[in-house]
Design a protein around this motif. Structure first.
Motif, PDB file in Angstrom:
ATOM      1  N   GLN A  27      96.627  84.470 112.808  1.00 30.06           N
ATOM      2  CA  GLN A  27      95.706  85.067 113.098  1.00 30.06           C
ATOM      3  C   GLN A  27      96.074  85.951 114.287  1.00 30.06           C
ATOM      4  OE1 GLN A  27      91.560  83.878 113.011  1.00 30.06           O
ATOM      5  NE2 GLN A  27      92.248  82.024 112.463  1.00 30.06           N
ATOM      6  N   LEU A  28      96.591  85.279 115.301  1.00 28.12           N
ATOM      7  CA  LEU A  28      96.946  85.688 116.730  1.00 28.12           C
ATOM      8  C   LEU A  28      98.225  86.707 116.447  1.00 28.12           C
ATOM      9  CD1 LEU A  28      96.963  82.371 118.878  1.00 28.12           C
ATOM     10  CD2 LEU A  28      95.720  84.511 119.278  1.00 28.12           C
ATOM     11  N   LYS A  29      99.072  86.482 115.553  1.00 24.83           N
ATOM     12  CA  LYS A  29     100.026  87.563 115.446  1.00 24.83           C
ATOM     13  C   LYS A  29      99.511  88.909 115.127  1.00 24.83           C
ATOM     14  CE  LYS A  29     104.295  85.382 114.029  1.00 24.83           C
ATOM     15  NZ  LYS A  29     105.043  84.702 113.203  1.00 24.83           N
ATOM     16  N   SER A  30      98.363  88.634 113.955  1.00 28.07           N
ATOM     17  CA  SER A  30      97.986  90.057 113.443  1.00 28.07           C
ATOM     18  C   SER A  30      97.069  90.329 114.861  1.00 28.07           C
ATOM     19  CB  SER A  30      96.821  89.463 112.538  1.00 28.07           C
ATOM     20  OG  SER A  30      95.807  90.394 112.228  1.00 28.07           O
ATOM     21  N   ILE A  31      96.390  89.839 115.403  1.00 32.00           N
ATOM     22  CA  ILE A  31      95.231  90.433 116.339  1.00 32.00           C
ATOM     23  C   ILE A  31      96.139  91.145 117.536  1.00 32.00           C
ATOM     24  CG2 ILE A  31      94.739  88.345 117.761  1.00 32.00           C
ATOM     25  CD1 ILE A  31      92.657  91.313 117.061  1.00 32.00           C
ATOM     26  N   GLU A  32      97.168  90.189 117.848  1.00 34.10           N
ATOM     27  CA  GLU A  32      98.338  90.868 118.912  1.00 34.10           C
ATOM     28  C   GLU A  32      98.737  92.260 118.448  1.00 34.10           C
ATOM     29  OE1 GLU A  32     100.650  87.488 119.509  1.00 34.10           O
ATOM     30  OE2 GLU A  32      99.188  86.564 120.984  1.00 34.10           O
ATOM     31  N   SER A 477      87.666  86.527 110.995  1.00 34.25           N
ATOM     32  CA  SER A 477      88.424  87.574 111.611  1.00 34.25           C
ATOM     33  C   SER A 477      89.691  87.788 110.459  1.00 34.25           C
ATOM     34  CB  SER A 477      88.931  87.189 112.972  1.00 34.25           C
ATOM     35  OG  SER A 477      89.526  85.911 112.861  1.00 34.25           O
ATOM     36  N   SER A 478      90.085  86.809 110.030  1.00 36.88           N
ATOM     37  CA  SER A 478      91.072  87.126 108.908  1.00 36.88           C
ATOM     38  C   SER A 478      90.893  87.969 107.674  1.00 36.88           C
ATOM     39  CB  SER A 478      91.940  85.767 108.571  1.00 36.88           C
ATOM     40  OG  SER A 478      90.844  85.034 107.993  1.00 36.88           O
ATOM     41  N   LYS A 479      89.734  87.808 107.007  1.00 26.28           N
ATOM     42  CA  LYS A 479      89.209  88.222 105.868  1.00 26.28           C
ATOM     43  C   LYS A 479      88.204  89.451 105.888  1.00 26.28           C
ATOM     44  CE  LYS A 479      88.067  86.066 102.163  1.00 26.28           C
ATOM     45  NZ  LYS A 479      87.187  85.333 101.465  1.00 26.28           N
ATOM     46  N   GLY A 480      87.753  89.485 107.268  1.00 29.98           N
ATOM     47  CA  GLY A 480      86.550  90.778 107.382  1.00 29.98           C
ATOM     48  C   GLY A 480      85.411  90.033 106.741  1.00 29.98           C
TER      49      GLY A 480
END
Lengths: 540, 319
Positions: A27-32, A477-480
């Motif tokens: 998740q952090l990778k995606s949000i970063e 946050s990962s799936k909406g």
């Protein structure tokens, strides 16, 4: 600007938590990458968006991004659509300080430790130690009155030590403790350079710094909460229960500190005593109420009027969940506090015209056992903050039987129960001729699956004109969020304030200039500063 | 003993249909319940101490029922297990069930019960594998070939490891289970694939139902439904009503309302009739448990004195 057409709604609402579907690291990778994309595409928008409500973690990381990328800090040739004439650096700093001051102290300090390179659970971030970062850290820590500084030093001792060491560096840190006047003057000069409005004559700053670095023997530590802390610690260390109790009783030391020493040094002191004699903020009184009761502490008098509506709602729902009845006096106090809270409640900065709200009050809105009643509480709180609401339809709810006298329940709360029949409420709502129908639902529909969308399409085909907004309080946050209507993306929120944020984020792709104007308006309103001159310099 | 279920059925009512995809649930509600019987809030799974033996305790003062084909997938390095039947534990008692099944063909170790386990009810077609004749027999490996077949074409890893399916499809199963909701006073459900009744679950009280319904919807009926759809087997959906004849919003409300009521009634027709039976139950383990068969439905009925308090019957499905 194409890459800003659809902003990741988690930019401001990210919470660092493993979810069912994705690990925290994924998740952090995606949000970063979302934060970096926005920052590189439009730094000003990145900063302006921070004026909106968001989670403390997201805000902290965004502060880290702004302070760690100074190479673009005053870059006038970037492709950003700049709406402010010449105040970019100040704007950013004002927004950063505004956000830090809005956070609870623990969260603000945690956000600052990001600059020292510490993320959650041993994860490392880039250390940021430029002049600006140092100024921000020092301003936050030292730009406060003496009592507040001492209290902060006591409560966040090791974190402050970490931050101060990061800011000064080991080489300069010794100057603080130096008896050499020249050296101390250097420290003064150094601090004054960073913070201009702090009186240095009291020596409290030096006291606080000495304390957090365990310079107990320093004679300048003389009075106040720091001295009490030391006395409590020494008595705990020596296992002197009598002294420990007497210090706690006569001091203003917070409950958490006493509890920490009691547990660490394994003192034979009743938790009841700690609960009764440790000082608690109104928030702490509320959050430790059950624990205090369990340990037999005298009933804590909680001032409900000083609690947030969220806390009051949670209190009621949890009591209900545990089959506990509210007593007369308590019920009346709660009603008064809720009425007062509702009066004070500010509405969100969104223009939706005449609004009808449908609240999904089916069984699934009770939420998961790890966060019981979270969806329905979030829904109720969101309703309070929506502007221009004509009617609220609770779909599937039972009325709470909370009033101990059996009177009609006057609290605006319902018990979620049964299957989901939102289609019926949608039909009812269009008869009220709204501009906007907001449906607050977890998106799970079963009587019968797809019926809501079927009815919505039917109404659309018939020419009914209204805007449908789906707010989903079950946030991942990962799936909406789960959709009720295929073409209408739900606005996922974990807190009611996040609706404003998410709603504005959805507008960025349509009209970035107007979004910036809107954000500038909110910025002026919140910071109460002089009106910023708007200057549109770029084309979208 | 009177083995009829008729009296119990008289106290039950049906609620509106809940339908997601091709699976529908008719909630069963009742205000006449057996509150002295506990389910998930009564028994504690204490692990295994032999292959094919599951241990439970009940620290409460009430009797507890372990639901039929209860299964545990453990986080420990140990063999996952499932009950072949339901179980009954007196208040304050400990029980071992040595007719349980291992649900992994190549995993050693006993479950200590200290680490977390994920609980479910066995998927429908695996429950079918424990038919009336074999339910009370021992044989820890008797589901392995069936599990291997269950996983075929629906899991990446092949083999008789039921956890492969549950781990690989965890998100879809969670999503599916979240769509069905407990209604007020619910004590059970009739479950359908398309229009076909696949099972009936009736428990002693509302709390009991709240404790196990997710295991049933996710583990038993949901997992099987997902598997059937992954295999491309068609299961008809309830569909949505035609609204073209509506002339007003009021008409639309009436059309949809009738559609749901009619849908409920149509399914209800399939479950009405005489639930009493005069024949002896197929097999009685003790005075409280029996395997019941009605037409194609097979499963457990548990009695307390003369009252059938727990009923869990399923229909065979093509594996």
């Amino acid at each position: 600007m194409d890459n800003l057409k659809k902003l990741d709604p988690s930019i401001l609402s990210f919470v660092p938590r493993d979810t069912y579907y994705l690990s925290l690291e994924e998740q952090l990778k995606s949000i970063e990458s979302s934060w970096e994309l926005l920052l590189n595409s439009d730094r000003e928008l990145f900063a302006l968006l921070m004026i909106l409500p968001g989670t403390n973690y997201a805000k902290g990381r965004m502060i880290h991004y702004l302070t760690s990328t100074t190479e673009n800090y005053s870059d006038r040739s970037s492709n950003s659509v700049r709406t402010f004439s010449s105040i970019d650096p100040l704007l950013e700093d004002e927004i950063i300080m505004y956000n830090l001051k809005q956070m609870p102290m623990a969260s603000a300090i945690r956000a600052l430790t990001f600059l020292a390179g510490e993320d959650y659970a041993g994860r490392k971030l880039k250390r940021v130690n430029n002049t600006r970062a140092r100024r921000i850290i020092m301003t936050y820590i030292f730009d406060r009155d003496d009592k507040s500084l001492e209290a902060m030093a006591v409560k966040f001792k090791s974190k402050l030590a970490r931050l101060i060491r990061h800011t000064f560096g080991n080489a300069d840190l010794h100057k603080v403790f130096s008896d050499d006047n020249d050296q101390y003057r250097l420290f003064h000069k150094y601090c004054r350079h960073a913070i201009t409005n702090i009186p240095f004559d009291t020596g409290v700053i030096k006291t606080a710094i000495s304390f957090v670095f365990n310079k107990y023997e320093d004679p300048i530590i003389s009075a106040g909460i720091i001295q009490d802390y030391e006395a409590l610690k020494q008595s705990a260390k020596a296992n002197n229960v009598e002294v420990f109790k007497s210090v706690l009783e006569t001091s203003n030391l917070p409950y958490e500190i006493a509890l920490g020493f009691r547990n660490f040094y394994k003192l034979d002191v009743d938790l009841k005593f700690i609960h009764e004699k440790g000082k608690k903020s109104e928030q702490a009184k509320f959050s430790t109420m059950e624990s205090a009761k369990r340990h037999g502490a005298e009933k804590t008098e909680v001032d409900f009027t000083k609690q947030s509506l969220k806390n009051l709602y949670k209190y009621i729902y949890f009591k209900y969940n545990d089959n506990e009845k509210l007593v007369d006096e308590e019920y009346e106090k709660l009603v008064r506090a809720i009425e007062k809270g509702l009066e004070k409640e500010s509405k969100l900065n969104v223009d939706l015209g005449k609004v009808v709200v449908i609240v999904d009050s089916s069984d699934s809105m009770r939420g998961h056992k790890t966060r019981p009643y979270h969806p329905i509480i979030t829904a109720m709180l969101t309703v309070n903050k929506l502007p221009n609401v004509g009617t609220v339809i609770f779909s599937g709810a039972n009325k709470f039987a909370l009033d101990p006298k059996g009177n009609t329940n006057i609290l605006p709360l319902v018990e979620p129960v049964g299957g989901t029949e939102l289609w019926n409420s949608l039909l009812h709502s269009v008869e009220l001729k709204p501009d906007t129908v907001i449906v607050i639902s977890d998106g799970y529909e079963n009587t019968i699956e797809g019926m809501f969308e079927h009815i919505y399409k039917y109404l659309e085909d018939l020419g009914y004109k209204f805007k449908l907004i789906h707010i989903n309080p079950v946030y991942d946050s990962s799936k909406g969020g789960r959709h009720l209507v295929k073409d209408i993306d739900p606005i996922c929120i974990s807190e009611p304030e996040m609706f404003e944020t998410s709603y504005i984020l959805t507008m960025v792709g349509q009209d970035i200039v107007n979004v910036k104007k809107l954000l500038a308006g909110i910025f002026n309103k919140k910071l109460g500063g002089e009106k910023r001159e708007l200057l549109i310099e770029g084309k979208v | 003993m009177n083995y009829s279920l008729k009296e119990r059925f008289k106290t039950l009512q049906l609620e509106k249909i809940q339908s997601v995809g091709g699976m529908s649930v008719l909630p069963i509600v009742s205000t006449e319940t057996f509150n002295e019987v506990r389910g998930a809030d009564g028994f504690i799974f204490e692990g295994t101490d032999n292959y094919g033996t599951m241990n439970f305790k009940n620290d409460t003062e009430d009797v507890a029922i372990i639901p039929s084909n209860f299964m545990a997938i453990t986080a420990e390095r140990a063999q996952d297990h499932a009950m072949a039947t339901s179980g009954f534990i007196e208040g304050g008692d400990f029980e071992s069930f040595n007719n349980a099944c291992c649900i992994q063909s190549s995993q050693g170790g006993y479950i200590s019960g200290k680490a977390d386990s994920e609980f479910n009810i066995l998927p429908l077609s695996l429950r079918n594998g424990l038919d009336a004749s074999s339910r009370f027999e021992t044989g820890y490996d008797r589901l392995w070939s069936r599990i291997e077949y269950f996983n075929e074409n629906v899991t990446t890893n092949r083999g008789a490891h039921l956890e492969y399916f549950f781990k690989e499809h965890k998100d879809r199963l969670e999503d599916f289970v979240a769509q069905f909701e407990v209604v007020h006073d619910q004590v059970g459900a009739f479950v359908f694939y398309g229009k076909e009744l696949m099972g009936v679950e009736i428990v002693p009280n509302v709390e009991f139902w709240k404790g196990i319904w997710q295991w049933l919807i996710r583990g038993c009926y949901g997992a099987e439904y997902l598997r059937q759809t992954l295999l491309g087997r068609e299961i008809s959906k309830i569909g949505l009503p035609d609204l073209n004849t509506a002339k007003s919003i009021g008409d639309v409300v009436n059309i949809v309302d009738s559609y749901i009521v009619n849908g409920t009634l149509k399914l209800a027709e399939g479950v009405s009739g005489d639930w009493s039976f005069s024949n002896k139950p197929y097999q009685v383990k003790d005075s409280k448990t029996m395997v019941y068969m009605k037409g194609e439905l097979t499963g457990d009925v548990m009695f307390i004195e003369e009252d059938p308090v727990y009923i869990s019957l399923v229909k065979p499905i093509r594996i």
